[in-house]
Design an enzyme around this catalytic site. Structure first.
Site, mmCIF file in Angstrom:
data_model
loop_
_atom_site.group_PDB
_atom_site.id
_atom_site.type_symbol
_atom_site.label_atom_id
_atom_site.label_comp_id
_atom_site.label_asym_id
_atom_site.label_seq_id
_atom_site.Cartn_x
_atom_site.Cartn_y
_atom_site.Cartn_z
ATOM 1 N N LYS A 80 0.855 -1.192 0.000
ATOM 2 C CA LYS A 80 0.000 0.000 0.000
ATOM 3 C C LYS A 80 0.882 1.230 0.000
ATOM 4 O O LYS A 80 1.982 1.221 0.566
ATOM 5 C CB LYS A 80 -0.878 0.044 1.257
ATOM 6 C CG LYS A 80 -2.088 0.943 1.118
ATOM 7 C CD LYS A 80 -3.240 0.195 0.494
ATOM 8 C CE LYS A 80 -4.496 1.036 0.397
ATOM 9 N NZ LYS A 80 -5.660 0.211 0.074
ATOM 10 N N GLY A 183 -21.083 6.087 4.875
ATOM 11 C CA GLY A 183 -20.225 6.547 3.783
ATOM 12 C C GLY A 183 -20.910 6.333 2.448
ATOM 13 O O GLY A 183 -21.111 5.194 2.020
ATOM 14 N N GLY A 185 -19.806 7.453 -0.604
ATOM 15 C CA GLY A 185 -18.838 7.881 -1.617
ATOM 16 C C GLY A 185 -18.882 6.949 -2.811
ATOM 17 O O GLY A 185 -19.937 6.416 -3.179
ATOM 18 N N VAL A 187 -17.935 3.795 -3.395
ATOM 19 C CA VAL A 187 -18.478 2.449 -3.181
ATOM 20 C C VAL A 187 -19.869 2.518 -2.549
ATOM 21 O O VAL A 187 -20.826 1.894 -3.027
ATOM 22 C CB VAL A 187 -17.542 1.608 -2.273
ATOM 23 C CG1 VAL A 187 -18.150 0.240 -1.990
ATOM 24 C CG2 VAL A 187 -16.163 1.464 -2.910
#
Ligand code: NAI
Ligand code: PHE
Length: 354
Positions: A80, A183, A185, A187
């Site tokens: 990552k 959330g 956003g 997804v």
């Protein structure tokens, strides 16, 4: 904890640290494991309080990428990248930073492949790839990529929610259930749309009013404040915002039967898996649920899969999740522990890199 002790104490393979003097950003690339293949993982770009916190996040997220690919039986390792920016950069400075980042990725020679994550987009991956580096996934279709990873990630969460409902209630048909989505956003919004299309009641929260406003046209969606989402009485709580949201403070407030969501690293500490079980809440390990994007994108772009083949693999994640639920029940362990054991078994069976 200092950078030195963080790196010394980490079980991963490699850490690349670059201070970008031109804009004051830090680029931190954590390669956790290349045992199953070259490391793959998104690029997270955001401010952090300090470099140590940013590196800890990169390392923890890289571990999850290893687990994600291993559990999905996909030949990639885990890594990552975190780009810790000093604040909001203007468009020109941001683009230049992404180009310098692309050149760094290229210097790593294929040790690490990246894609988008929080704070970066497929358009940003286009910029990274314009440096000539081939080690980047999820560019826009215009630039020859397969597009973003949010849509296949959302579909993976959707199939995992159905598998969870089947495990709990013996039926995976949707209609009338209630899902609380944290959330809305990339997804979360796609997941919400799919769920309401199939007759599921959705309660959503987002700290960005614009994200909630985009849901207004959808019948069947109620919105609540970011704090209130934890206490919503529902079948499934779906964290699709950020990590660390399942913790000693929030778990006692949950009124759901299961947690199934896209956010990486949802458990604040390993003990939180036990806390969920003791609260009678079935937890779908995040890396078992949110692998759809990475797998579909890498499969299409690097392995030449068709979109149908990719979708097939995304759906297969629900099957793996069902197996984890059964394993956890049979062994009397948490679902997180069942997933961890499955990952360890995959890694142990693979040949160690030379
Ligand atoms: P995004 O940045 O598009 O959406 C996240 C949303 O959550 C934003 O609208 C933001 O305002 C909201 N948010 C942040 N903190 C919040 C809080 N405390 N309460 C309520 N809302 C909050 O990110 P995206 O792409 O939708 O990803 C969501 C999560 O899923 C992230 O944790 C990401 O790492 C993870 N994930 C995403 C994948 C992808 O393909 N996009 C793949 C695997 C994991
Ligand atoms: N954000 C993705 C994830 O966490 C990272 C990713 C996207 C990796 C696309 C590869 C390709 O799974």
């Amino acid at each position: 904890m200092s950078l030195q002790s963080l790196i010394e104490g980490w079980e991963g393979e490699t850490v690349v640290v670059r201070h970008d003097r031109l804009c004051g950003a830090w680029i931190l690339i954590a390669i956790h494991s290349t045992r199953l293949g070259p490391a793959g993982g998104g690029t997270r770009m955001r401010p952090y309080p300090d470099v140590e916190t940013a590196l800890r996040d990169a390392c923890h997220l890289a571990e999850s990428m290893t687990a994600k690919f291993a559990l999905a039986d996909f030949p990639m390792g885990g890594g990552k990248s975190v780009i810790m920016v000093p604040g909001k950069l203007d468009a020109g400075a941001r683009e230049e930073l992404l180009r310098r980042y692309g050149r760094l990725i290229h210097q790593l020679g294929g040790l690490f492949y990246t894609g988008p994550d929080i704070g970066t987009s497929p358009e940003d991956m286009d910029v990274v790839s314009e440096t000539g580096t081939p080690y980047v996934f999820a560019r826009t279709e215009r630039a020859g990529g397969s597009g973003g990873s949010a849509a296949p990630t959302a579909r993976g969460v959707y199939w995992c929610i159905r598998a969870t409902l089947e495990h709990l209630f013996g039926d995976d048909q949707l209609g009338g259930q209630h899902v609380a989505v944290q959330g809305a956003g990339g997804v979360g919004s796609l997941l919400i749309r799919r769920l309401v299309e199939e007759g599921v009641r959705v309660t959503a929260a987002d700290r960005d009013p614009e994200a909630l406003a985009a849901l207004e046209e959808l019948a069947g969606v109620r919105t609540v404040s970011p704090e209130a989402i934890y206490g919503v009485v529902c079948d499934v709580f779906s964290p699709c915002a950020t990590g660390g949201v399942l913790n000693a403070r929030t778990i006692p407030r949950l009124r759901c039967r299961a947690v199934v969501g896209a956010a990486n690293n949802q458990l604040a500490t390993p003990e939180d898996a036990l806390r969920l079980r003791e609260a009678g809440i079935l937890y779908a390990p995040d890396y078992a649920v949110n692998a759809g994007g990475a797998i579909a994108v890498v499969g299409i772009e690097a392995k030449g899969w068709t979109r149908e083949q990719a979708e097939d693999r995304v759906r297969r994640m629900a099957h793996t999740l069902r197996e984890l639920y059964h394993l956890a029940e049979a062994r009397g362990i948490t679902t997180e522990e069942a997933a961890r054991r499955a990952v360890q078994a995959r890694l142990a069976a693979a040949r160690a890199p030379d």
